[in-house]
Design a protein around this motif. Structure first.
Motif, PDB file in Angstrom:
ATOM      1  N   ILE A 274      74.962 -67.828  79.343  1.00 51.57           N
ATOM      2  CA  ILE A 274      75.610 -68.637  80.379  1.00 51.57           C
ATOM      3  C   ILE A 274      74.629 -69.353  81.312  1.00 51.57           C
ATOM      4  O   ILE A 274      74.998 -70.306  81.985  1.00 51.57           O
ATOM      5  CB  ILE A 274      76.615 -67.817  81.219  1.00 51.57           C
ATOM      6  N   HIS A 275      73.364 -68.885  81.337  1.00 52.80           N
ATOM      7  CA  HIS A 275      72.385 -69.542  82.207  1.00 52.80           C
ATOM      8  C   HIS A 275      71.557 -70.600  81.491  1.00 52.80           C
ATOM      9  O   HIS A 275      70.606 -71.132  82.065  1.00 52.80           O
ATOM     10  CB  HIS A 275      71.446 -68.492  82.817  1.00 52.80           C
ATOM     11  N   ALA A 276      71.897 -70.905  80.230  1.00 57.43           N
ATOM     12  CA  ALA A 276      71.099 -71.847  79.436  1.00 57.43           C
ATOM     13  C   ALA A 276      70.943 -73.200  80.134  1.00 57.43           C
ATOM     14  O   ALA A 276      69.836 -73.757  80.191  1.00 57.43           O
ATOM     15  CB  ALA A 276      71.727 -72.023  78.054  1.00 57.43           C
ATOM     16  N   THR A 277      72.026 -73.714  80.685  1.00 59.99           N
ATOM     17  CA  THR A 277      71.964 -75.020  81.348  1.00 59.99           C
ATOM     18  C   THR A 277      71.106 -74.958  82.603  1.00 59.99           C
ATOM     19  O   THR A 277      70.275 -75.845  82.852  1.00 59.99           O
ATOM     20  CB  THR A 277      73.380 -75.510  81.705  1.00 59.99           C
ATOM     21  N   GLU A 278      71.283 -73.902  83.400  1.00 60.40           N
ATOM     22  CA  GLU A 278      70.472 -73.738  84.611  1.00 60.40           C
ATOM     23  C   GLU A 278      68.982 -73.668  84.290  1.00 60.40           C
ATOM     24  O   GLU A 278      68.140 -74.098  85.085  1.00 60.40           O
ATOM     25  CB  GLU A 278      70.885 -72.460  85.352  1.00 60.40           C
ATOM     26  N   LEU A 279      68.670 -73.115  83.122  1.00 58.59           N
ATOM     27  CA  LEU A 279      67.277 -72.961  82.716  1.00 58.59           C
ATOM     28  C   LEU A 279      66.759 -74.175  81.949  1.00 58.59           C
ATOM     29  O   LEU A 279      65.610 -74.186  81.494  1.00 58.59           O
ATOM     30  CB  LEU A 279      67.124 -71.698  81.856  1.00 58.59           C
ATOM     31  N   GLY A 280      67.613 -75.184  81.790  1.00 60.08           N
ATOM     32  CA  GLY A 280      67.198 -76.407  81.125  1.00 60.08           C
ATOM     33  C   GLY A 280      67.008 -76.273  79.627  1.00 60.08           C
ATOM     34  O   GLY A 280      66.213 -77.000  79.020  1.00 60.08           O
TER      35      GLY A 280
END
Length: 313
Positions: A274-280
């Motif tokens: 779920i944090h893939a986008t936040e981590l770019g």
């Protein structure tokens, strides 16, 4: 009380980055592996690349694997879902879900808080994803807030009807009901504390979002899953181990990693969930920038022992 263990480093804010689980697994340091499912093993539609073979390799080390999930569905449904996706159910010692814990606590009512609950509830549930049965719990589903003793939040797509059917509703309409319930001091039981979940690489709003909104309105919420220690305690009891012999694997810093921190057990943070986008991150298995991970764990105040791009060997 859950016994806490000393962390691997003198600084709990430090973590080790790895490309796969083999380094940890082959030490046989941990007897129990508490595995999240969505965002780790699969995306709701299909297994992640290498997830099935990684489980099989992990099993050869003698590890006892328990699925711990904030799914609002019963544990048996979770195992059936994994089987349908190609996972071998015999590899798991069992599953503990938020939905299972909620069902058992509502059924037994041997907890003081649950014993004080009435039997009439507003039921927020799923529609398109399939409604959740309350059979055997002795509950009366009501539509009128004036008749409700508590809110039971299983989903975010609609409101259960006394007939057993579901009336589809928007998130905004459900939130309007929450406002009325909060003003009347009606408590909530949330059977899925997740805010969002990964579903075929998209994020879907989960009941934890409603519960968080309800708390901000001044409502009382009983959180039946991660990051509360209740689900970790149940999982460890299932396989007869303590915190020192357990490690949790998950993709949510707020739920999986913060929950592991609270339970005093080590953890593996999977960055491709779920944090893939936040981590770019643009593709599954891509390695996250170290400074970005450090910034994110500080933001969520949740500190993993290990960081991996995916659930791989």
């Amino acid at each position: 009380m859950i016994a806490k263990c000393s962390v691997q480093s003198n600084d709990p804010h430090l973590f080790q980055t790895l490309n796969g689980l083999r380094h940890i697994a082959e030490t046989r340091r941990f007897k129990a592996w508490l595995l999240d499912q969505f965002g780790v093993l699969h995306d709701g539609k299909k297994p992640y690349p290498g997830a099935i073979s990684t489980l099989e390799m992990l099993a050869t080390t003698g590890a006892k694997m328990v699925v711990i999930s904030n799914s609002s569905r019963r544990a048996s449904t979770t195992i059936d879902k994994l089987k349908s996706l190609g996972f071998d159910p015999s590899l798991f010692a069992g599953a503990i879900t938020s939905g299972e814990l909620t069902h058992q606590y509502l059924l037994r009512r041997d907890d003081t808080w649950f014993a004080a609950l009435g039997r009439s509830c507003i039921h927020m549930t799923w529609s398109d994803r399939g409604a959740i049965s309350l059979e055997g719990l002795g509950l009366k589903v009501v539509e009128n807030v004036e008749e409700a003793d508590f809110i039971l939040a299983h989903g975010t797509e609609g409101m259960g009807l006394p007939s057993g059917d579901v009336r589809p509703m928007s998130l905004q309409d459900l939130e309007k009901i929450l406002e009325i319930c909060a003003s009347k001091k009606i408590p909530m039981v949330v059977a899925n504390p997740d805010y969002v979940t990964v579903e075929a690489r998209a994020l879907r709003v989960m009941p934890g979002t409603l519960a968080s909104k309800f708390e901000k309105l001044g409502g009382e919420v009983r959180w039946m899953g991660k990051p509360d220690k209740i689900i970790y305690k149940s999982a460890m009891a299932m396989v007869g181990v303590d915190a020192c012999d357990s490690i949790a694997v998950g993709d949510s810093l707020h739920h999986d990693i913060k929950g592991a921190n609270a339970a005093g057990i080590q953890s593996v943070f999977i960055t491709g969930g779920i944090h893939a986008t936040e981590l770019g991150l643009g593709s599954y298995g891509e390695v996250a920038d170290l400074s970005s991970v450090q910034t994110l764990v500080s933001k969520y105040d949740a500190y993993p022992s290990y960081v991996l791009p995916s659930f791989s060997w």
